[in-house]
Each structure stands twice: as structure tokens, then as C-alpha cells.
Motif scaffolding. Structure first.
Motif, PDB file in Angstrom:
ATOM      1  N   GLN A   1     -11.645  -7.748  -7.695  1.00 30.93           N
ATOM      2  CA  GLN A   1     -12.772  -8.624  -7.965  1.00 30.93           C
ATOM      3  C   GLN A   1     -12.733  -9.108  -9.417  1.00 30.93           C
ATOM      4  OE1 GLN A   1     -15.800  -5.750  -6.518  1.00 30.93           O
ATOM      5  NE2 GLN A   1     -16.448  -7.388  -5.147  1.00 30.93           N
TER       6      GLN A   1
ATOM      7  N   SER B   1      -8.397  -4.714  -2.715  1.00 32.82           N
ATOM      8  CA  SER B   1      -8.952  -5.997  -3.147  1.00 32.82           C
ATOM      9  C   SER B   1      -9.266  -5.912  -4.639  1.00 32.82           C
ATOM     10  CB  SER B   1     -10.220  -6.340  -2.372  1.00 32.82           C
ATOM     11  OG  SER B   1      -9.941  -6.578  -1.015  1.00 32.82           O
TER      12      SER B   1
ATOM     13  N   THR C   1     -13.117 -12.531  -4.944  1.00 32.77           N
ATOM     14  CA  THR C   1     -12.371 -11.367  -4.473  1.00 32.77           C
ATOM     15  C   THR C   1     -11.004 -11.808  -3.972  1.00 32.77           C
ATOM     16  OG1 THR C   1     -14.429 -10.249  -3.840  1.00 32.77           O
ATOM     17  CG2 THR C   1     -12.385  -9.423  -2.879  1.00 32.77           C
TER      18      THR C   1
ATOM     19  N   GLY D   1     -15.837  -3.992  -1.797  1.00 35.14           N
ATOM     20  CA  GLY D   1     -15.287  -4.844  -2.835  1.00 35.14           C
ATOM     21  C   GLY D   1     -13.927  -4.407  -3.350  1.00 35.14           C
ATOM     22  N   GLN D   2     -13.527  -3.165  -3.075  1.00 28.32           N
ATOM     23  CA  GLN D   2     -12.251  -2.652  -3.550  1.00 28.32           C
ATOM     24  C   GLN D   2     -11.170  -2.686  -2.486  1.00 28.32           C
ATOM     25  OE1 GLN D   2     -14.250   1.148  -4.950  1.00 28.32           O
ATOM     26  NE2 GLN D   2     -12.747   0.885  -6.577  1.00 28.32           N
TER      27      GLN D   2
END
Length: 528
Positions: free
Chosen positions: A501, A499, A277, A320-321
Motif C-alpha cells: 500500500q 500486497s 494497493t 491490505g497486506q
């Protein structure tokens, strides 16, 4: 054993290599599945898309540049040293003597002056970044001059030399092999058509093959002045569908998948795959239009900061974003302010509103782009703000509809995001902390003007002072203080930083993905 079950990918691998198609991705070749159909141009003077930014970074060098070893540090590039004269508004660069273009031509001072002038004279989309320095087609040859192995940059405007250096580290400031480029000039285009199909750089990779919306093949430059890349080459294979990218990665047909969705990331099941990430430059914010009377009290702005369920969103809908970030300059770049003092506390928010005599409930329309994760974020805000008597009525729209309302200042509250044009703190400071003319006819492409916030003159002055400060460390501290002030007292509530990934084979290491597409580096990648 990695078997190539995709005929398209097998063809891509076989064409550039001698001999029969290989039964596995070669040890020295990194194979990447990626959507690359956004590319319009790869000439550094014209390239303005995400993928083209990655290509330019890996094919070309600049006088000064952020690089793979540490993308947060502005380091020597084609220049080994420089001397700034803030009073004379000049910076003189001494060029290294070991840089060579992929053609074999040495990098000369004339290539630097010619490349920078070429951007201004062609006047393609990214030219505005260099034009900030007061350069025009008429004066650029006098503003950028060479003598021996030195280049002198002159600029107009009250700018810190640090600001000028960051402008010169931007994509359009990439240096091209002018002799090769001008040999391919057609009808006075300064080689533009040729450079949109070829490359003429000195970077860690050379362009071996480019097929629009199909594949890009890069070959390692063994003579790179910072040392040859650790891999022999790189293939970016166009794979538009994220599901296909996942399949190819899980089958072992590619080493890396660049465009997987969060759901696909979560569903990766094959052994030997890892996910890394990387923080990105875009910051996501909630803002209040000061043309709406109920949203003008500073107590509403302060309470709002305690009504965002930051952790709840990052643990679920934006997992995760995005990561929690509460200042306008992104984490990971010089001058960022990374303190996150606010958390979800509806009781504290209600206390702030009560002590300020704010009557609730307040009903506010909230414009949001009608796509995930923005609509989910809006619903989270609707639920958490209701706890303190601020009721959002969500108005979903297309991206163009939402942005048009924002530019017209016809919204009430807005959920949106912002990214810098180039990696200098002023790029965001002018957007979040400066508005010297709040009149309706003084349009400015900033969040402050679009929210009709008449920024206090003290803050305007801080922004101007930081732009001109010649001491680099003092300048960065001024931007941190400016972010702290806007974090505490502004109708714009910065909540998150995006972010990104990337899923890859566990044998891959050394991949660097900085905060923008211009900071994607493959030079240090290894495959065990």
C-alpha cells in the motif's frame, strides 16, 4: 498551501534547485518520503537491494523490459525486434537507432556486449542470473557478440527462448554507457566504484544527486526514446520512521509516503490523501514436511486447503497486506493461474479425513517467524485447523532460526513466504513443482526439497518441458496447468499473495508499482 515544515526536507529541496527554498512542493517535482537506507550498491552489476532495484529501473534500459505502460508485458527496450533460433540456442537483437545515454553518447551494440560481459567478469551478487545462460568470464565475449546494430546472444542449456528473454529483462542485464564507465575505471574495477556513486544509463531519468541514506534526486530525460517523463524530476527523501512519513504526508510536505504500516494507513485522516494497493510477487504458504509420517497422506494436504480461513485473515489481520491467491506464480504476471477454488469449510475437511481413514487428532508443530503478521496468521491457522482435529503447536523463532530449520528439513509444518529471483514462471516452478532428487545430501533451495516431497516424475517432466517449450503461449499454458496440479495435490498450500500500500496526495496519478522493486515506475506520474 503546502508548507515545508521539515527542515531536512526543505534542505533537500533547496539544494538541487536554483533560487530560494520553495514554500510548497513544486508542481513538476514529485517528493517521496521513503526508507532508502537499504542501498548498498547502485551499479546494475552489483545492485541487489529493494531501493537500488527501483533506481536501476528508472535510470537504465535493457534489450527487452517490462515497462510502465503495462508491467505484465515483456516489451521492446533498447532492441526493436529479435529473432530466436531455439535449435542454435541464439537470439539476435536489432537495436533501435534513437536511444541515447544521459552523457549524449549513442547507445551502441558494443555497449550491450560490454555491459553483459562486465556483469559476468565482475561476478557480483546478481551475476548468477545471467550466468544461468552458461556464461563465464572465459566465454562471455564469445557468447555475446555484436555486428553493426545487431547483438547475438548465445546460451547453453535446454532453455526456452522465452526464459532467456526474461533473464535478459532482469536487473543485471541493464545496459551502461561503456565509454563513460571505462573512463572512470580504477585499478581494473571496470568503473564499479564510480557507478556506485553515479549513473551512466539511457533511462527515463538521470541521476542528479545521490547521498547514501539521505536523498536521491532524479531528473527527467527529455530525450528518452519513449517520450520524456511527465514530471520534471523526483526526490526520494530518506525518512526512516513510518510515523514521520505519515506526518509529512498529512502536512503536505511530501507527495507520497512509501513505508506506512497498515495501522497508519487506516489512521490517515487528512483530506486530499488517497491509498493505492499493488499486488506483490511474494506468495505466502503453509507446508508439511514429508519426513513427518502423519503429514504424508494426500488427504491431509487436501483437507488443509479447506481449513485455512482465507477471508477471515484478509478481512482482519492481513487486511491490505495480502490478498487471496492459491497458486505458486503471482497474479499480474504472464502465466499466472488465478483461480481460487478453496475456502474455509471445516465440515468438508473432516469428511475428507474420515473417508481417507485418517485418525484424528493430529498434533503438529508449526514454525513461524516471531513477528507480525506471521504470528497472528499462525494463531488463525491454529484455531481453524483445530476444527478438524489438526492441532498446531506454534513454535515462534527469528527469521534466521526458522529458515535454518527449513533448510535442514527439521520442521514439521512451516508458515513462510517465497519470492522469485527473476520474473519468469520457471523461477517459482522449480521451487514448488520440481524435485528430481529427494535425498538428504542433495540440498536444493526449493520448497519441495525442504519439505522432503518427492515430486512425482510426471510433474518433474512437466516442469522440464515448460522450461524448454519454444512457443511462448503454449509455454505459459503449461505453467498454468502445472500450477493447477500443485494446487490440487501438493503438501504445500499457497494461501496469499502479498500486497503493498502506498499513500499519496490525491493530485498524484500515474504511479506504477509492479510486483517487485524492479517494477517501480515514475515515468508516467503527473501532479495536477
Amino acid at each position: 498551501m503546502k508548507t515545508l515544515k521539515s527542515a531536512l526536507l526543505a534542505t533537500a529541496l533547496a539544494l538541487p534547485l536554483a533560487g530560494p527554498a520553495l514554500a510548497e512542493t513544486p508542481p513538476g517535482l514529485l517528493v517521496v518520503a521513503q526508507n532508502i537506507d537499504d542501498i548498498v550498491a547502485i551499479d546494475p552489476a552489483q545492485a541487489y537491494e529493494f531501493t537500488s532495484g527501483e533506481l536501476v529501473t528508472n535510470l537504465y534500459d535493457r534489450l527487452v523490459q517490462y515497462d510502465a505502460e503495462d508491467p505484465t508485458v515483456l516489451a521492446p527496450g533498447l532492441a526493436t525486434e529479435w529473432q530466436a533460433d531455439a535449435e542454435a540456442k541464439t537470439i539476435t537483437f536489432t537495436l533501435r537507432d534513437d536511444a541515447v545515454f544521459h552523457s549524449g553518447n549513442p547507445v551502441r551494440a558494443e555497449d550491450v556486449t560490454g555491459s553483459l560481459a562486465r556483469v559476468i567478469k565482475l561476478d557480483k551478487t546478481p551475476a548468477f542470473i545471467l550466468a544461468q545462460l552458461g556464461w563465464t568470464p572465459e566465454n562471455v565475449d564469445e557468447m555475446v557478440t555484436a555486428e553493426g546494430n545487431t547483438v547475438t546472444i548465445r546460451y547453453e542449456g535446454e532453455f526456452s527462448p522465452a526464459f532467456v528473454l526474461n533473464v535478459l529483462a532482469a536487473r543485471p542485464a541493464s545496459i551502461v554507457d561503456m565509454a563513460t564507465v571505462m573512463e572512470n575505471e580504477v585499478d581494473g574495477d571496470m568503473g564499479n566504484a564510480w557507478l556506485n556513486e553515479n549513473a551512466a544509463g539511457s533511462g527515463p531519468f538521470s541521476l542528479q544527486m545521490y547521498r547514501p541514506a539521505e536523498l536521491v534526486r532524479l531528473q527527467a530525460n527529455p530525450d528518452y526514446f519513449k517520450g520524456a517523463p511527465k514530471i520534471e524530476g523526483l526526490i526520494l527523501q530518506h525518512v526512516a520512521e513510518a510515523a514521520t512519513q505519515q506526518l509529512l504526508l498529512e502536512q503536505g510536505d511530501v507527495d507520497m509516503a512509501r513505508n506506512l504500516t497498515p495501522d497508519q494507513i487506516a489512521s490517515l485522516s487528512a483530506e486530499g490523501i488517497k491509498v493505492e494497493t499493488f499486488p506483490q510477487a511474494a506468495v505466502h504458504f503453509l507446508s508439511f514436511n514429508q519426513k513427518t509420517e502423519s503429514l504424508t497422506p494426500p488427504a491431509v494436504w487436501e483437507a488443509a486447503r479447506y481449513l485455512v480461513d482465507y477471508t477471515g485473515m484478509t478481512d482482519s489481520i492481513v487486511d491490505g497486506q495480502m490478498e487471496i491467491h492459491q497458486a505458486f506464480w503471482p497474479k499480474g504476471f504472464p502465466g499466472s493461474y488465478d483461480e481460487t477454488p478453496y475456502s474455509y469449510d471445516p465440515e468438508k475437511a473432516k469428511q475428507i479425513l474420515d473417508e481417507a481413514g485418517i485418525d484424528t487428532p493430529i498434533t503438529v508443530s508449526l514454525d513461524v517467524i516471531n513477528a507480525a503478521p506471521f504470528t497472528d496468521m499462525a494463531q488463525s491457522l491454529q484455531a481453524s485447523f483445530a476444527d478438524a482435529g489438526i492441532n498446531f503447536e506454534i513454535l515462534p523463532g527469528t527469521g534466521s532460526q526458522v529458515i535454518t530449520k527449513y533448510r535442514e528439513r527439521s520442521h514439521e509444518a512451516m508458515l513462510l513466504y517465497w519470492g522469485p529471483d527473476f520474473m519468469d514462471p520457471h523461477s517459482n516452478a522449480k521451487a514448488f513443482a520440481y524435485n528430481s532428487d529427494n535425498s538428504d545430501d542433495a540440498y536444493a533451495a526449493t520448497t519441495t526439497w525442504r519439505n522432503a516431497w518427492a515430486v512425482p516424475e510426471e510433474m518433474n517432466e512437466m516442469t522440464r518441458a515448460a522450461l524448454t517449450e519454444s512457443d511462448p503461449e503454449k509455454r505459459l499454458e503449461m505453467y498454468r496447468e502445472l500450477q493447477k496440479k500443485t494446487q490440487e495435490d501438493s503438501p504445500i498450500v499457497v494461501m496469499f499473495q502479498a500486497s503493498y500500500q502506498v499513500a499519496m496526495d490525491e493530485d498524484v496519478s500515474g504511479y506504477v508499482n509492479g510486483a517487485t522493486s524492479d517494477f517501480v515506475f515514475y515515468r508516467l506520474v503527473e501532479k495536477d
